[in-house]
Design an enzyme around this catalytic site. Structure first.
Site, PDB file in Angstrom:
ATOM      1  N   HIS A   1       0.921  -1.227   0.006  1.00 25.11           N
ATOM      2  CA  HIS A   1       0.073  -0.062  -0.088  1.00 25.11           C
ATOM      3  C   HIS A   1       0.736   1.463  -0.071  1.00 25.11           C
ATOM      4  CE1 HIS A   1      -3.977  -2.192   1.454  1.00 25.11           C
ATOM      5  NE2 HIS A   1      -3.830  -1.955   0.347  1.00 25.11           N
TER       6      HIS A   1
ATOM      7  N   CYS B   1       3.005 -12.133   3.006  1.00 26.06           N
ATOM      8  CA  CYS B   1       3.967 -11.886   4.047  1.00 26.06           C
ATOM      9  C   CYS B   1       3.561 -13.260   5.042  1.00 26.06           C
ATOM     10  CB  CYS B   1       3.597 -10.721   4.623  1.00 26.06           C
ATOM     11  SG  CYS B   1       4.479 -10.525   6.406  1.00 26.06           S
TER      12      CYS B   1
ATOM     13  N   HIS C   1     -10.457  -5.144   4.164  1.00 20.08           N
ATOM     14  CA  HIS C   1      -9.233  -5.063   3.934  1.00 20.08           C
ATOM     15  C   HIS C   1      -8.837  -6.256   3.115  1.00 20.08           C
ATOM     16  CE1 HIS C   1      -4.866  -5.038   4.612  1.00 20.08           C
ATOM     17  NE2 HIS C   1      -5.113  -3.752   5.094  1.00 20.08           N
TER      18      HIS C   1
ATOM     19  N   GLU D   1      -6.070  -8.282   3.364  1.00 21.15           N
ATOM     20  CA  GLU D   1      -5.605  -9.222   4.254  1.00 21.15           C
ATOM     21  C   GLU D   1      -6.760  -9.954   4.770  1.00 21.15           C
ATOM     22  OE1 GLU D   1      -3.661  -9.489   8.765  1.00 21.15           O
ATOM     23  OE2 GLU D   1      -2.840  -7.988   7.480  1.00 21.15           O
TER      24      GLU D   1
END
Length: 277
Positions: A36, A92, A120, A122
């Site tokens: 981001h 990640c 979001h 994630e």
């Protein structure tokens, strides 16, 4: 005026790893923004021909696809694997962890509470690994009218504040017979948040550098604003205004996990060029 950087700031392990992968792979497409930070995304496209696509359906003649740091949904990953394309996973490891936990716990019959922002990327990815039922919440109040099961596992979005996560956990402990708690908050998040809290308490102006769509950057800004009223969130040095620093004695600077050092140095240089004594 003193200019002081937070003790911990900027690129985290997961972002460094993803950037390095993208630079090595070259000539590829990422499914959603790799990180981001618009400036860094532009640099990768210009220098390494790594472009950003909105979704898997946007893939056309690409031969290499990079999975973003935030991960993608299980369904999207399965769809991607069906295509004639080389896949490089830059998710990640701190994000992969809650994905694995949710998959395993739901296999064992637990329903899952995810503390995070439902929109979001994630969280969307983590939720997709739940095979039972998932409740995505940002506040314990959202759980009050839900009939909770006897077996619950709880995880957090990696960038959330630990104290807010514990509010959810404490509420669940009173409501369910069995609660499995997994600390999935990234340690870089702990360190960056502690560092900006310390710095903002002694600064009379704070500048937080990072993408305005970055969850961890917004958390840093909120902490700074709580302790230092004159706090500003910027993406580049172009947004700085000289009047922010007039009559100030101590300027604190921090940056989100997706903010490269070259942007931070440009910000510092411009503040110094304002010539505030």
């Amino acid at each position: 005026m003193i200019i002081e950087l937070a003790k911990n700031y900027g690129f985290c392990f997961g972002v460094k790893r993803a950037i390095k992968k993208a630079e090595q792979i070259k000539d590829a497409a990422t499914i959603g923004p790799l990180i981001h930070n618009n400036e860094e995304i532009s640099r990768l496209q210009k220098n390494f021909n790594v472009k950003t696509l909105e979704n898997i359906k946007s893939l056309s003649n690409e031969t290499k696809a990079i999975i973003r740091t935030h991960g993608i949904t299980k369904q999207d990953l399965e769809e991607l694997r069906k295509k004639d394309i080389e896949i490089f996973d830059a998710t990640c490891p701190f994000v992969t962890k809650p994905q694995q936990i949710c998959e395993q716990m739901s296999k064992e019959g637990y329903e899952i509470v995810i503390f995070g922002d439902e929109n979001h990327p994630e969280v969307k990815g983590v939720k997709s690994y739940v095979n039972t039922k998932a409740y995505v919440v940002l506040d314990k109040k959202e759980l009050q009218n839900i009939k909770l099961p006897s077996k619950i596992a709880v995880v957090s979005q990696t960038t959330k504040k630990p104290e807010h996560f514990m509010e959810i956990v404490n509420f669940l402990m009173l409501k369910a017979k069995e609660v499995r708690v997994f600390n999935t908050i990234c340690d870089a998040t702990f360190k960056n948040q502690d560092a900006i809290k310390e710095l903002s308490l002694k600064s009379d102006v704070m500048v937080v550098v990072g993408g305005k769509n970055s969850a961890n950057t917004k958390q840093l800004f909120l902490i700074a604003k709580t302790n230092c009223e004159d706090s500003y969130l910027i993406e580049t040095e172009e947004e700085l205004k000289k009047e922010w620093f007039l009559d100030k004695k101590h300027c604190g600077i921090s940056a989100g996990a997706s903010t490269p050092d070259w942007i931070i140095q440009k910000v510092i240089a411009k503040i110094e060029n304002f010539g505030i004594n």
